[in-house]
Design a protein around this motif. Sequence first.
Motif, PDB file in Angstrom:
ATOM      1  N   ILE A  60       4.700 -13.606 -17.720  1.00 61.20           N
ATOM      2  CA  ILE A  60       4.506 -14.945 -18.271  1.00 61.20           C
ATOM      3  C   ILE A  60       4.753 -14.888 -19.771  1.00 61.20           C
ATOM      4  O   ILE A  60       4.263 -13.987 -20.456  1.00 61.20           O
ATOM      5  CB  ILE A  60       3.082 -15.450 -17.976  1.00 61.20           C
ATOM      6  CG1 ILE A  60       2.880 -15.502 -16.456  1.00 61.20           C
ATOM      7  CG2 ILE A  60       2.836 -16.805 -18.619  1.00 61.20           C
ATOM      8  CD1 ILE A  60       1.467 -15.734 -16.026  1.00 61.20           C
ATOM      9  N   GLN A  91       1.771  -9.750 -18.326  1.00 61.13           N
ATOM     10  CA  GLN A  91       2.075  -9.506 -16.922  1.00 61.13           C
ATOM     11  C   GLN A  91       0.767  -9.476 -16.147  1.00 61.13           C
ATOM     12  O   GLN A  91      -0.156  -8.745 -16.500  1.00 61.13           O
ATOM     13  CB  GLN A  91       2.845  -8.206 -16.713  1.00 61.13           C
ATOM     14  CG  GLN A  91       3.297  -8.050 -15.268  1.00 61.13           C
ATOM     15  CD  GLN A  91       4.290  -6.925 -15.095  1.00 61.13           C
ATOM     16  OE1 GLN A  91       4.243  -5.925 -15.796  1.00 61.13           O
ATOM     17  NE2 GLN A  91       5.182  -7.091 -14.145  1.00 61.13           N
ATOM     18  N   SER A 106       7.793 -18.223 -16.448  1.00 63.02           N
ATOM     19  CA  SER A 106       7.308 -17.097 -15.661  1.00 63.02           C
ATOM     20  C   SER A 106       8.453 -16.546 -14.832  1.00 63.02           C
ATOM     21  O   SER A 106       9.393 -17.268 -14.486  1.00 63.02           O
ATOM     22  CB  SER A 106       6.169 -17.530 -14.734  1.00 63.02           C
ATOM     23  OG  SER A 106       6.645 -18.436 -13.760  1.00 63.02           O
ATOM     24  N   SER A 150       4.838 -17.718  -7.076  1.00 64.03           N
ATOM     25  CA  SER A 150       6.204 -18.053  -7.498  1.00 64.03           C
ATOM     26  C   SER A 150       7.030 -18.532  -6.313  1.00 64.03           C
ATOM     27  O   SER A 150       7.845 -19.450  -6.445  1.00 64.03           O
ATOM     28  CB  SER A 150       6.873 -16.838  -8.133  1.00 64.03           C
ATOM     29  OG  SER A 150       6.253 -16.527  -9.351  1.00 64.03           O
TER      30      SER A 150
END
Length: 158
Positions: free
Chosen positions: A28, A21, A37, A82
Amino acid sequence: MSNISVEELAQYLSSKKPGFQTQNGLSIYLIDGAISSNYDFEMEELEFSFSLFSEAESLHDFMEGFRVKNINDFEALGYNNSWIRYLNREADMEVCQMEFYEGPLCFRLHKMKTLVFAASLHFYDEVYELLTLPEDFVSYFSKNKSKIATAMANRYQF
């Protein structure tokens, strides 16, 4: 810091197994050479949880997708990285309304629409707009409550 190679990142990740993390909360996982992820967050006041999820077939693809050049870049990955992948159609948003906790819905941007699906519910829908904000996902649930409830009720019949 200098550029890192795929092999050096693989070695770094192997020392962190089974997962890692980042300092900004991105989890991940490297399993059999494939890397995934996810970034989880909640809107408790609305009773929703969200998970931005992406998979890459190789560590090289992961490094290119997240623009990782060195270990510092890797360790700094988080929500913004992300979210950019979601907006670039390289990640899914999994949304779970606490009322329907057994059947989270996945949202994926595709061309000029949003695909909505849940394999566990045998559910598929297309929204002809791009759902990009948490409020958009919450609104989808409220507008389609009966459709989702029907899928939940019938999930074990198929």
